[in-house]
Motif scaffolding. Sequence first.
Motif, PDB file in Angstrom:
ATOM      1  N   VAL A  77       0.833  -1.078   0.060  1.00 53.35           N
ATOM      2  CA  VAL A  77       0.205   0.154   0.004  1.00 53.35           C
ATOM      3  C   VAL A  77       0.886   1.149   0.087  1.00 53.35           C
ATOM      4  N   CYS A  81       0.635   4.249  -2.915  1.00 55.22           N
ATOM      5  CA  CYS A  81       0.300   5.660  -2.407  1.00 55.22           C
ATOM      6  C   CYS A  81       1.364   6.439  -2.699  1.00 55.22           C
ATOM      7  N   LEU A 132      -6.319  -0.090  -0.321  1.00 57.09           N
ATOM      8  CA  LEU A 132      -6.177   1.243  -0.768  1.00 57.09           C
ATOM      9  C   LEU A 132      -7.152   1.657  -1.643  1.00 57.09           C
ATOM     10  N   LEU A 201      -3.097   3.772   7.241  1.00 53.63           N
ATOM     11  CA  LEU A 201      -3.311   4.480   5.826  1.00 53.63           C
ATOM     12  C   LEU A 201      -3.890   5.620   6.196  1.00 53.63           C
TER      13      LEU A 201
END
Length: 281
Positions: A77, A81, A132, A201
């Motif tokens: 992730v 990102c 995500l 996250l």
Amino acid sequence: MTQNKKLFCERNALFYAVSVQKGVISRNISDIVSREKFAAEKAKTNLVFKIAEHKTGLIKRAPGIEPELQYNKAINVDIACRQINGILIRPGQTFSFWKTVGKPTRRKGYRDGRVILENKLRPGVGGGLCNLAHTINLMVLETPLTVSEFHTHSDALAPDGEKRIPFATGTSISYNYIDYRFKNQTNDTYQLNLRVEGEALYGEILCDKECAFIYDITEENHRFVKENGKFFRMSKIYRNTYDKNNKALLKKELLVDNHSEVMFDYSLIPENQIEDNHLFI
């Protein structure tokens, strides 16, 4: 008794790979033909107004969940990102998860995380990126942006924590023909900011103008039901739109009529959430 025949792509690994490549080529051709305007520009500075934000825990700890795959998910992730962070979605443009992130490969640093293949949880390169995409989707649902492509998977991959979060999971992606996309049909410019810190996250959607509405996600009639020997999570999930000034409810729309197969150990389902408890025997 008739037996269910397997699909061509389910017969062996080679057939599956051929089917996937066919899907990738088909997607590339359709994107060219459509002449869709995809977001690609990134800004080094943030837009002024925060429209939506969300925090997602990346590491699940529960019986039956392999810790290494969870930590690998957080790494995957984080890599993705960095590809998305700062991207601008201008009026008339479409955000495509896969066009922005690209194909997850070991060469790029992606590791084995959990993926769903043939309706089973298995290790796979880039596993966990669905988290995500789902976080982005949750934020988009709190803006005037329009979801233009969405695929769902089970909303019952793991036991809930102390508190049930409506629509906690459920966005499915697979490079590149199973995509997550949203379109900016407004006159304003939006920006996605995403980062991984520790085991969490963090996401934001920013805009160059204030939004006149506020949104929330609610869930009704949540329960687990047994059907033909399998358990399913069932509920109805809604998006509510309110006037920002007087908080009046302007719209209530059904997002998901949830019917998700439970992918974790049935013994971990709370008995008080099972419809007709005697079926659990």
